[in-house]
Design an enzyme around this catalytic site. Sequence first.
Site, PDB file in Angstrom:
ATOM      1  N   GLY A  10      49.019  46.904  17.898  1.00  0.00           N
ATOM      2  CA  GLY A  10      47.579  47.039  17.762  1.00  0.00           C
ATOM      3  C   GLY A  10      46.907  45.688  17.689  1.00  0.00           C
ATOM      4  N   GLY A  12      46.929  43.555  15.446  1.00  0.00           N
ATOM      5  CA  GLY A  12      47.785  42.519  14.896  1.00  0.00           C
ATOM      6  C   GLY A  12      49.039  42.295  15.720  1.00  0.00           C
ATOM      7  N   CYS A 160      38.196  51.021   4.285  1.00  0.00           N
ATOM      8  CA  CYS A 160      37.575  50.571   5.531  1.00  0.00           C
ATOM      9  C   CYS A 160      36.213  51.256   5.649  1.00  0.00           C
ATOM     10  CB  CYS A 160      38.482  50.931   6.710  1.00  0.00           C
ATOM     11  SG  CYS A 160      38.018  50.126   8.257  1.00  0.00           S
ATOM     12  N   GLY A 321      39.023  41.716  10.994  1.00  0.00           N
ATOM     13  CA  GLY A 321      39.642  41.097  12.157  1.00  0.00           C
ATOM     14  C   GLY A 321      39.999  39.640  11.954  1.00  0.00           C
ATOM     15  N   CYS A 354      32.713  40.283   9.712  1.00  0.00           N
ATOM     16  CA  CYS A 354      32.603  41.568  10.398  1.00  0.00           C
ATOM     17  C   CYS A 354      31.309  41.652  11.181  1.00  0.00           C
ATOM     18  CB  CYS A 354      32.670  42.716   9.390  1.00  0.00           C
ATOM     19  SG  CYS A 354      32.683  44.350  10.162  1.00  0.00           S
ATOM     20  N   LYS A 389      28.795  42.508  19.389  1.00  0.00           N
ATOM     21  CA  LYS A 389      29.908  43.454  19.279  1.00  0.00           C
ATOM     22  C   LYS A 389      30.381  43.886  20.667  1.00  0.00           C
ATOM     23  CE  LYS A 389      32.598  46.272  16.817  1.00  0.00           C
ATOM     24  NZ  LYS A 389      32.188  47.278  15.838  1.00  0.00           N
TER      25      LYS A 389
END
Length: 426
Positions: A10, A12, A160, A321, A354, A389
Amino acid sequence: MAHIVIMGAGLGGMPAAYELRALLPPEHQVTVVNPSDTFQFTPSNPWVAVGWRERSVVTLPIAPMLERKGIRFVASGASSIDPAANRVTLENGQSLEYDYLVITTGPKLSFDEVPGAGPHGGHTHSICTVGHAEMFWAEYQKFLEAPGPIVVGAMPGASCFGPAYEFAFILDADLRRRKLRHKVPMTYVTAEPYIGHLGLGGVGDSKSMLESELRGHDIKWITSARTTKVEPGTLFTTQLDDQGKVVKEHEVPFKLAMMLPAFKGVDAVAGVADLCNPRGFVLIDEHQRSRKYRNIFSAGVCVAIPPVEATPVPSGAPKTGYMIETMVTAIAHNIADELAGRPATAKGTWNAICLADMGDTGAAFVALPQIPPRNVNWFKKGKWVHYAKIAFEKYFMRKMKTGNSDPIYEKYVLKALGIVRLADRG
């Protein structure tokens, strides 16, 4: 020759593979294992759920991308890890011996903690995977023919919160475009102790700004919400005060609901003795290394990070992220250094950055470090975040296609946010 096995492909795992391959001499082998043969750009899932993106735009086939870089790929999840034997056993029956193991699996979605929750046999949706987002989109299209109340939010233990806010505002924007917003009462239900907490104890004036935005978009909210069960059309939640005492019992009606679940560690990782905390998250030191097993590293949502503060309803700290990027870079450099006979010294960061889309505008926040007190504590809203974004999505997908190992946040996002902050100051 060393063999490095990476569990997870994913946000990471894929960058970890690319960075390791770029740093290591060719005689060392890198293998990635993942239950799916498709990379998913998770931050775009809220757009998929309202039909603004299709699967083909936010997913990529993993094998050809890795193979172009000389990285082996096995499309199978892991069933167990034997750290004494340095072996990972896969669900397809295959076993892989490793010299180093990098765990970037992401979380297990713990829908079962709230009876009636989840898209598989439950009554709420999720945007944690592309498949879940597509399930919402399928039901949303039927919903548009006969609208009703919507509930969006996060369950007890969630960590989250940003995507829940994003999705509430994206839904609002989509319904306004369709001229149906007046037919859809919306409620935001969250484990956070107050709006804008974000699992971070607030960032800048996130509380007042997000409260203002929710009011301006006619979205009601319930905070410190201990959701206890979900039945068809009704979400049951207990609202607590700052001392954890019951304020009110709510029965929130809905025709469509999206509630982010709490996370746990995946079974294969959680089952290893002394590797994880009680929820299955990997216990790591400052160099991203397991505290127990010196050749196991971990990054991303699957690592153990303590909550920023105690809250009446449990809420965890997010892994953003930028944080994941620095963790991955630290792992790659530490493994490369050890193989070259040097000590592992690289460290990740617990800084939070973010970009949150809000449909036709957006909000950016920077918390450096993530746990207060902070050197930078900044929250800003503007249409530029919406476009940033979109640009980030396009750049990251290109990064995955090309196998680019450059760190995005260090190279682009931090500089861009620095320019915005300077502009704010005149």
